[in-house]
Motif scaffolding. Structure first.
Motif, PDB file in Angstrom:
ATOM      1  N   ALA A 198      -6.866 -10.819  -3.006  1.00  0.00           N
ATOM      2  CA  ALA A 198      -6.188 -10.539  -3.873  1.00  0.00           C
ATOM      3  C   ALA A 198      -5.477  -9.153  -4.177  1.00  0.00           C
ATOM      4  N   GLY A 199      -6.676  -8.196  -3.961  1.00  0.00           N
ATOM      5  CA  GLY A 199      -6.254  -6.660  -3.907  1.00  0.00           C
ATOM      6  C   GLY A 199      -5.523  -6.248  -2.630  1.00  0.00           C
ATOM      7  N   LYS A 200      -5.642  -6.764  -1.425  1.00  0.00           N
ATOM      8  CA  LYS A 200      -4.918  -6.415  -0.517  1.00  0.00           C
ATOM      9  C   LYS A 200      -3.594  -7.104  -0.542  1.00  0.00           C
ATOM     10  N   LEU A 201      -3.314  -8.111  -1.015  1.00  0.00           N
ATOM     11  CA  LEU A 201      -1.999  -8.792  -1.186  1.00  0.00           C
ATOM     12  C   LEU A 201      -1.134  -8.179  -2.295  1.00  0.00           C
ATOM     13  N   MET A 202      -1.745  -7.773  -3.353  1.00  0.00           N
ATOM     14  CA  MET A 202      -0.886  -7.196  -4.282  1.00  0.00           C
ATOM     15  C   MET A 202      -0.947  -5.658  -4.402  1.00  0.00           C
ATOM     16  N   LYS A 203       0.274  -5.057  -4.620  1.00  0.00           N
ATOM     17  CA  LYS A 203       0.514  -3.749  -4.558  1.00  0.00           C
ATOM     18  C   LYS A 203      -0.271  -2.995  -5.809  1.00  0.00           C
ATOM     19  N   ASP A 204      -0.987  -2.116  -5.394  1.00  0.00           N
ATOM     20  CA  ASP A 204      -2.242  -1.269  -6.142  1.00  0.00           C
ATOM     21  C   ASP A 204      -3.054  -2.279  -6.937  1.00  0.00           C
ATOM     22  N   GLY A 205      -3.620  -3.334  -6.341  1.00  0.00           N
ATOM     23  CA  GLY A 205      -4.335  -4.380  -6.989  1.00  0.00           C
ATOM     24  C   GLY A 205      -6.091  -4.080  -6.684  1.00  0.00           C
ATOM     25  N   GLY A 206      -6.244  -3.071  -5.738  1.00  0.00           N
ATOM     26  CA  GLY A 206      -7.650  -2.936  -5.435  1.00  0.00           C
ATOM     27  C   GLY A 206      -8.291  -2.121  -6.767  1.00  0.00           C
ATOM     28  N   PHE A 207      -9.340  -2.593  -7.226  1.00  0.00           N
ATOM     29  CA  PHE A 207      -9.937  -1.811  -8.287  1.00  0.00           C
ATOM     30  C   PHE A 207     -11.484  -1.602  -8.097  1.00  0.00           C
ATOM     31  N   GLY A 208     -11.954  -1.758  -6.746  1.00  0.00           N
ATOM     32  CA  GLY A 208     -13.224  -1.472  -6.351  1.00  0.00           C
ATOM     33  C   GLY A 208     -14.015  -2.730  -6.135  1.00  0.00           C
ATOM     34  N   VAL A 209     -15.116  -2.398  -5.501  1.00  0.00           N
ATOM     35  CA  VAL A 209     -16.042  -3.902  -5.087  1.00  0.00           C
ATOM     36  C   VAL A 209     -16.422  -4.595  -6.343  1.00  0.00           C
ATOM     37  N   LEU A 210     -16.904  -4.157  -7.455  1.00  0.00           N
ATOM     38  CA  LEU A 210     -17.374  -4.847  -8.311  1.00  0.00           C
ATOM     39  C   LEU A 210     -16.435  -5.588  -9.152  1.00  0.00           C
ATOM     40  N   PHE A 211     -15.262  -4.771  -9.359  1.00  0.00           N
ATOM     41  CA  PHE A 211     -14.304  -5.281 -10.130  1.00  0.00           C
ATOM     42  C   PHE A 211     -13.714  -6.491  -9.464  1.00  0.00           C
ATOM     43  N   PHE A 265      -0.932  -9.764 -11.600  1.00  0.00           N
ATOM     44  CA  PHE A 265       0.353  -9.955 -11.861  1.00  0.00           C
ATOM     45  C   PHE A 265       0.426  -9.652 -13.536  1.00  0.00           C
ATOM     46  N   ILE A 266      -0.076 -10.380 -14.227  1.00  0.00           N
ATOM     47  CA  ILE A 266      -0.057 -10.524 -15.678  1.00  0.00           C
ATOM     48  C   ILE A 266      -0.535  -8.920 -15.881  1.00  0.00           C
ATOM     49  N   ALA A 267      -1.574  -8.370 -15.464  1.00  0.00           N
ATOM     50  CA  ALA A 267      -2.154  -7.047 -15.736  1.00  0.00           C
ATOM     51  C   ALA A 267      -1.002  -6.303 -15.417  1.00  0.00           C
ATOM     52  N   GLY A 268      -0.316  -6.308 -14.399  1.00  0.00           N
ATOM     53  CA  GLY A 268       0.730  -5.440 -14.060  1.00  0.00           C
ATOM     54  C   GLY A 268       2.029  -5.365 -14.994  1.00  0.00           C
ATOM     55  N   LEU A 269       2.176  -6.663 -15.650  1.00  0.00           N
ATOM     56  CA  LEU A 269       3.385  -6.512 -16.668  1.00  0.00           C
ATOM     57  C   LEU A 269       2.809  -5.871 -18.012  1.00  0.00           C
ATOM     58  N   LEU A 270       1.526  -6.119 -18.265  1.00  0.00           N
ATOM     59  CA  LEU A 270       1.018  -5.395 -19.609  1.00  0.00           C
ATOM     60  C   LEU A 270       1.181  -3.980 -19.255  1.00  0.00           C
ATOM     61  N   LYS A 271       0.545  -3.643 -18.211  1.00  0.00           N
ATOM     62  CA  LYS A 271       0.528  -2.096 -18.106  1.00  0.00           C
ATOM     63  C   LYS A 271       2.035  -1.306 -18.188  1.00  0.00           C
TER      64      LYS A 271
END
Length: 80
Positions: A17-30, A73-79
């Motif tokens: 999901a992190g690879k498919l979404m722009k700016d979606g990577g938050f680190g391994v644990l997250f 996607f929802i987090a991006g909208l809220l950001k």
């Protein structure tokens, strides 16, 4: 064993999901947490829509990744 399975599938789904979404990577644990929560969200969304994926590891990864993408996607909208 099921906890290890959930962590492994969650890690793969979150990474995907992190690879498919722009700016979606938050680190391994997250990404692991995101993938596990994404599996829950994806299962709920598919059940609500009446969509059924075949069982197995690939189906679990796809479900988790789609759920994680929904969350991102929802987090991006809220950001904004």
């Amino acid at each position: 064993m099921s906890l290890l399975y959930a962590l492994l599938i969650g890690a793969i789904a979150g990474w995907l999901a992190g690879k498919l979404m722009k700016d979606g990577g938050f680190g391994v644990l997250f990404n692991i947490v995101l993938g596990i929560i994404g599996g829950i969200v994806g299962s709920w969304a598919f059940k609500t829509l009446g969509v059924s994926l075949s069982g197995g590891v690939i189906g679990d990864i796809i479900t988790g990744a789609i759920g994680a993408i929904i969350i991102l996607f929802i987090a991006g909208l809220l950001k904004k």
